[in-house]
Write an enzyme that holds these catalytic residues in place. Sequence first.
Site, PDB file in Angstrom:
ATOM      1  N   TRP A  93      59.161-104.236 -37.283  1.00 52.98           N
ATOM      2  CA  TRP A  93      60.434-104.395 -37.994  1.00 52.98           C
ATOM      3  C   TRP A  93      61.064-103.051 -38.333  1.00 52.98           C
ATOM      4  CZ3 TRP A  93      55.737-106.489 -39.399  1.00 52.98           C
ATOM      5  CH2 TRP A  93      55.012-105.781 -40.361  1.00 52.98           C
TER       6      TRP A  93
ATOM      7  N   GLU B 283      60.355-108.450 -44.879  1.00 46.92           N
ATOM      8  CA  GLU B 283      60.095-108.282 -46.310  1.00 46.92           C
ATOM      9  C   GLU B 283      59.606-109.578 -46.951  1.00 46.92           C
ATOM     10  OE1 GLU B 283      59.754-105.674 -47.943  1.00 46.92           O
ATOM     11  OE2 GLU B 283      60.631-104.214 -46.592  1.00 46.92           O
TER      12      GLU B 283
ATOM     13  N   TYR C 235      62.750-107.035 -55.947  1.00 43.65           N
ATOM     14  CA  TYR C 235      62.132-106.126 -54.986  1.00 43.65           C
ATOM     15  C   TYR C 235      62.761-106.266 -53.605  1.00 43.65           C
ATOM     16  CZ  TYR C 235      59.452-104.626 -51.114  1.00 43.65           C
ATOM     17  OH  TYR C 235      59.148-104.056 -49.916  1.00 43.65           O
TER      18      TYR C 235
ATOM     19  N   ASP D 108      57.700-102.574 -55.600  1.00 45.38           N
ATOM     20  CA  ASP D 108      56.685-103.579 -55.287  1.00 45.38           C
ATOM     21  C   ASP D 108      55.351-103.093 -55.849  1.00 45.38           C
ATOM     22  OD1 ASP D 108      56.163-101.453 -53.657  1.00 45.38           O
ATOM     23  OD2 ASP D 108      55.498-102.690 -51.978  1.00 45.38           O
TER      24      ASP D 108
END
Length: 378
Positions: A29, A42, A125, A143
Site C-alpha cells: 500500500w 489502514e 487515528y 496509533d
Amino acid sequence: MEEWTPATVKAFRQALLTWYDQEGRDLPWRHDQDPYHVWVSEVMLQQTQVQTVIPYYENFMANFPTVAALAAAPEPQLLKAWQGLGYYSRARNLQRAAQQIVTDYHGEWPRTAAGLADLVGVGPYTASAIASIAFGEVVPAVDGNAFRVFARLLMIEDDIAKPRTRQTFEKIIQPIVDPKRPGAFNQAIMDLGSSYMTAKNSDPAHSPVKEFDASLRAGRVTDFPVKTKAPRPKLMPYYGLIIHSPAGYLMVQRTEQEMLSGYWTFPLVRQADLREEDDGEPSLATDIVALTRRWQQEAHLDLSLQPLGGRSVSQTYTHQRWQVKLLMANLQTVSDLQFYPGQWVAPGDIADLPLPKVQEKMGQRLQDQNPFDEKEWK
DNA sequence: AACGCGTGGCG
DNA sequence: TCGCCAAGCGT
C-alpha cells in the site's frame, strides 16, 4: 516529561526521515498515495500486524480494485475476503463508507482528517493517517506505535488506556510532525515502533533516534508507555451442534446482534441453556434448541445428541473465552421441515461460506473424526 | 468513559 | 497453557 527546543525538533525530523528514506519498508500500500489504497490498508491494520495484512490486502485489491467496486460488492464476497482477519465489523463499515463516498460524495474524497472522520469506521487515528499520507495534511497519526514511541522518547507518564490521553499526545506531537512530509513522518514513526521500539525485544540503543530517547538515557525504557491492564476474558461454555442429514450439515448465519455477525457456524448453544431444557425447567433455550426439540417430536426423528470424541474446541477473544463441546446427531431423512434460520449445507459447500476461526476448528475436528464416513469434504 | 469486538505471534 | 501485544472504532 521532556520538552524539545525547535532545534531539537528539526534534528529529530532529519534523523527520522533520513532513516525512513533508507530503511523504510516496501509495503504493497506504499506503492502510491491513492486514498483508496491508504484507507483500505489502514482499516485492515487496525489492531492487526503487517505480515497478517499483506496477503489480505493483495487479495482485497484483486477483488475490489476501486471504491465503486467495493460499494457494489455482494456481502458474502466481502465477508469471505475478510475471513480470518478478525474484527469483522470493519468489513461492513468499510463497504458502508465506500457507499458514502460513491453516493454522498460523488466519488470525491474528503481531503482533511476532520472530513474523513465522518466516514463510518474512520476514527481519529485512521482519519489522520489518510489525510497525512494521501493528502499531505500536517497532522499526527496517533496509533499504538506513536503512543509507545513518543511516550518513551519524551517520558510521557499519561496512561494510554485512557481515552483523553489521545488529545494529550496529539497536542505534544503536532509541532513535531514535519510540515514538508507529514505522511512520511507518520509512517516513519510506525516503522520505528515496529522495529527498534517495539513493546518487547526492542533495541532502542541502536535506533536512528537514540540521541532523542529520554527513557533510554534514564534507563527506564520498559517503564513506558504507561498502560492499565485489560480484564481477563470471561469463560463461556458452549455446545456446538453437529446435525447431519442426507442434505448435509445444519449451519446458521450469525445475526447482526451477535459477534461474528454475518459469518456461518454450526448451531452454538450455551451449555447452561441446553441443561435447562433437559431438566424441564422454564426454557431459556435458544431458537435452535427449541426447534430441534419440536422437530424431533413432530417428525419422530432421532435427534439424540451424542458427544463427539476429543477435547472441546476453544477460542479466545478479547473479552470472551469459548469452550465448545461438540455434540452430533445423524438424521436418516430430512423431511420438509425447515430449520429457520438454519440451512442445510453439503460438506463440499461449507468452505464456500464465510466462516470464523471457531467454525474452522469445529469443522476440522469433525473431519478428523469423520463419524458419518463423509467423503465429500472440499 | 468503559466496554465489546478476532486473530496470530511470541516469550 | 498463559498473558500480553499488534497501524482502533463504535456505542
